[in-house]
Design a protein around this motif. Structure first.
Motif, short mmCIF file in Angstrom:
data_model
loop_
_atom_site.label_atom_id
_atom_site.label_comp_id
_atom_site.label_asym_id
_atom_site.label_seq_id
_atom_site.Cartn_x
_atom_site.Cartn_y
_atom_site.Cartn_z
N ILE A 1 27.89 107.37 111.28
CA ILE A 1 27.29 108.67 111.54
C ILE A 1 28.39 109.71 111.40
O ILE A 1 29.47 109.55 111.98
CB ILE A 1 26.68 108.72 112.96
CG1 ILE A 1 25.67 107.59 113.18
CG2 ILE A 1 26.07 110.08 113.25
CD1 ILE A 1 24.42 107.68 112.35
N TYR A 2 28.09 110.78 110.66
CA TYR A 2 29.06 111.83 110.41
C TYR A 2 28.47 113.20 110.77
O TYR A 2 27.27 113.36 110.83
CB TYR A 2 29.45 111.85 108.93
CG TYR A 2 30.15 110.59 108.49
CD1 TYR A 2 31.53 110.51 108.50
CD2 TYR A 2 29.42 109.48 108.09
CE1 TYR A 2 32.19 109.34 108.12
CE2 TYR A 2 30.06 108.31 107.71
CZ TYR A 2 31.44 108.25 107.72
OH TYR A 2 32.08 107.10 107.34
N ARG A 3 29.36 114.17 110.97
CA ARG A 3 28.94 115.55 111.20
C ARG A 3 30.00 116.49 110.64
O ARG A 3 31.12 116.08 110.34
CB ARG A 3 28.70 115.83 112.67
CG ARG A 3 29.96 115.83 113.52
CD ARG A 3 29.65 116.29 114.95
NE ARG A 3 30.84 116.26 115.76
CZ ARG A 3 31.72 117.26 115.86
NH1 ARG A 3 31.52 118.37 115.20
NH2 ARG A 3 32.79 117.15 116.62
N ASP A 4 29.67 117.76 110.54
CA ASP A 4 30.63 118.81 110.17
C ASP A 4 31.52 118.42 109.00
O ASP A 4 32.72 118.20 109.16
CB ASP A 4 31.50 119.20 111.37
CG ASP A 4 30.70 119.79 112.51
OD1 ASP A 4 29.57 120.26 112.25
OD2 ASP A 4 31.19 119.76 113.64
N ALA A 5 30.95 118.35 107.82
CA ALA A 5 31.72 118.11 106.59
C ALA A 5 32.58 116.85 106.64
O ALA A 5 33.76 116.86 106.31
CB ALA A 5 32.57 119.33 106.25
N GLY A 6 32.00 115.77 107.08
CA GLY A 6 32.67 114.48 106.98
C GLY A 6 33.40 113.98 108.20
O GLY A 6 34.06 112.95 108.14
N LYS A 7 33.28 114.65 109.35
CA LYS A 7 33.93 114.14 110.55
C LYS A 7 33.11 112.97 111.10
O LYS A 7 31.93 113.10 111.42
CB LYS A 7 34.03 115.23 111.61
CG LYS A 7 34.75 114.76 112.85
CD LYS A 7 34.94 115.85 113.88
CE LYS A 7 35.66 115.26 115.08
NZ LYS A 7 35.90 116.25 116.10
N LYS A 8 33.77 111.81 111.22
CA LYS A 8 33.07 110.61 111.68
C LYS A 8 32.83 110.67 113.19
O LYS A 8 33.74 110.90 113.96
CB LYS A 8 33.88 109.36 111.34
CG LYS A 8 33.13 108.07 111.64
CD LYS A 8 33.89 106.85 111.15
CE LYS A 8 33.09 105.59 111.44
NZ LYS A 8 33.74 104.41 110.90
N VAL A 9 31.58 110.45 113.57
CA VAL A 9 31.19 110.40 114.98
C VAL A 9 31.30 108.97 115.48
O VAL A 9 31.76 108.72 116.59
CB VAL A 9 29.75 110.92 115.17
CG1 VAL A 9 29.29 110.78 116.60
CG2 VAL A 9 29.65 112.37 114.72
#
Length: 144
Positions: A1-9
């Motif tokens: 799961i990722y958010r904000d232009a590729g930051k991995k959650v």
């Protein structure tokens, strides 16, 4: 799961739900990701919470997605005030209901049924807010 232009959650393995299940994320609540698994072969939805540390999911409740009429169904899941609401609507028999589950115990708290829309009407659920279930009824004018 990722958010904000590729930051991995985080990540998780979905193998615990078994073959035939498709999953989709439907909400974040108090820092946790909730997903629903749909199995078309047994007409059930499993609602699970993701544990990113263990990279697993834990099923917290299960509900049927439709009655004996298997031609068309729709289920939408919402999170609201530590409860899960599974809204079910079926096209051909126009039966609509909402099941309310407690997030912590996974127990079914309530089932709300709605009267069937009239001829040339369809019903769509919108959301839950302020402790109320909002829905719309569309009136369709048909020509020969």
């Amino acid at each position: 799961i990722y958010r904000d232009a590729g930051k991995k959650v985080g990540s998780f393995k979905e193998t615990s739900q078994g073959m035939g299940y498709m999953w989709e994320a439907f909400g974040w609540h108090e820092g946790k990701l909730y997903v629903e698994y749909l199995n078309e072969s047994d007409s059930m939805i499993k609602i699970a919470v993701v544990d990113f540390k263990q990279e697993t999911t834990k099923t917290i409740c299960t509900c049927a997605v439709h009655t004996a009429n298997k031609n068309l169904y729709h289920t939408t899941v919402y999170l609201y005030q530590n409860k899960i609401y599974a809204m079910h609507g079926w096209g051909n028999d126009k039966e609509f209901k909402v099941e309310e589950f407690d997030m912590s115990s996974s127990s079914l708290l309530n089932t709300f049924s709605f009267s069937k829309p009239g001829k040339n009407e369809t019903m769509n659920f919108i959301n839950i807010a302020d402790g109320k279930i909002y829905y719309a009824i569309k009136h369709v004018k048909r020509k020969k």
